[in-house]
Motif scaffolding. Structure first.
Motif, PDB file in Angstrom:
ATOM      1  N   GLN A 243       0.826  -1.205   0.000  1.00 35.95           N
ATOM      2  CA  GLN A 243       0.000   0.000   0.000  1.00 35.95           C
ATOM      3  C   GLN A 243       0.863   1.259   0.000  1.00 35.95           C
ATOM      4  N   ASP A 246       2.471   1.547  -3.622  1.00 37.50           N
ATOM      5  CA  ASP A 246       1.603   1.468  -4.795  1.00 37.50           C
ATOM      6  C   ASP A 246       1.690   2.698  -5.687  1.00 37.50           C
ATOM      7  N   GLY A 247       1.760   3.854  -5.107  1.00 38.05           N
ATOM      8  CA  GLY A 247       1.732   5.087  -5.891  1.00 38.05           C
ATOM      9  C   GLY A 247       2.951   5.324  -6.755  1.00 38.05           C
TER      10      GLY A 247
END
Length: 294
Positions: A243, A246-247
């Motif tokens: 998480q 992810d970006g």
């Protein structure tokens, strides 16, 4: 068009459906647990291994025999012109030596054995690079060239629950200087020069985990990362890593360390292997998309 087969070993820790999709042949190592032998990923899964592993369990691992590699090579050469065989670092296992012996017997001009200098999630990324080159019509020489180019920029950072499993398995490498303070510190480790090397000592596990993430992010050169997050019975932490990353990722997967690698790293291990995405885009994000829908 030259047909090239790709072979690796089970320490690549890639999921079975993906290796089948990419036509990668995986030769299993063996893990022994309390006197019973299991072929890594064939007779025992990662989940089964960690469920059976206890504080009193005795584990050991062994490389595939040259005969097993020779059998694989002969089968593939029936309908392929060449083979690229990409394996765990020779400093961590005798697997490469077995593959080299088999290649010399079967056909050194057609079987090209490559030392990845890494293991697990890092080896998995290199296998995916090679598979994409081959799928695009590349020959053995071009696949090896791309693997070597990406390998130069590839980084693998991780932390373990304890250094004891690495010590017992003889895979501690240049991290051995941390043993004297193993109870007082949490190590931040990396793969370097084909072995495990110590980077830093920190006081808490959370700081070690945070540092692994920070180091992984530092590999990004502005166009994102191709990354695999791996763990040994630490899925929740690995998902949190995914998480967080992810970006900035072109490719992002979460994978359990298989039984052979897990036997040496030990439960609680979490790490990230990554390289700058602009070097070779894979475009795989099955893990992250599922995680972010939760």
């Amino acid at each position: 068009m030259t047909r090239v087969a790709l072979v690796t070993d089970s320490t690549c820790d890639l999921p079975p459906d993906l290796v089948a999709e990419r036509s990668i042949d995986v030769v299993p190592l063996t893990v022994s647990l309390d006197g019973h032998d299991y072929r890594d990923g064939v007779d025992i899964t990662a989940g089964e291994f960690y469920a059976r592993l206890t504080g009193s369990s005795t584990t050991s691992t062994s490389q595939p025999t040259p005969a097993l590699f020779a059998e694989t090579y002969r089968r593939l050469l029936r309908d392929h012109d060449a083979i690229v065989s990409l394996h765990i670092s020779e400093r961590l296992s005798g697997t490469l030596a077995s593959a080299q012996q088999a290649a010399a017997e079967v056909g050194p001009d057609r079987v090209h054995v490559v030392d990845s200098n890494v293991v697990s999630m890092a080896l998995g990324l290199l296998c995916l690079v090679a598979a994409d080159v081959v799928a695009g019509g590349g020959d053995a020489k071009s696949a090896i060239a791309e693997v070597e180019r990406v390998r130069e920029a590839l980084r693998a950072y991780f932390t373990v629950g304890t250094l004891e499993h690495l010590r017992r398995g003889g895979r501690i490498g240049r991290a051995s200087e941390m043993l004297g303070s193993v109870l007082q510190i949490k190590p931040v480790l990396m793969l370097a020069g084909g072995e495990v090397a110590a980077l830093e000592r920190v006081r808490t596990r959370e700081r070690a985990l945070g540092r692994v993430l920070e180091l992984a992010r530092s590999v990004d050169q502005g166009q994102g990362l191709c990354a695999i997050v791996a763990h040994a019975a630490a899925e929740e932490t690995a998902e949190r890593f995914a998480q967080e990353l992810d970006g900035i990722t072109d490719t992002l997967m979460v994978q359990p360390l298989g039984p052979v690698v897990g036997a040496h790293a030990g439960p609680g291990t979490v790490g990230v292997a990554c390289y700058p995405a602009e070097l070779f885009r894979l475009g795989l994000k099955p893990a992250a998309s599922a995680l972010l829908r939760r």
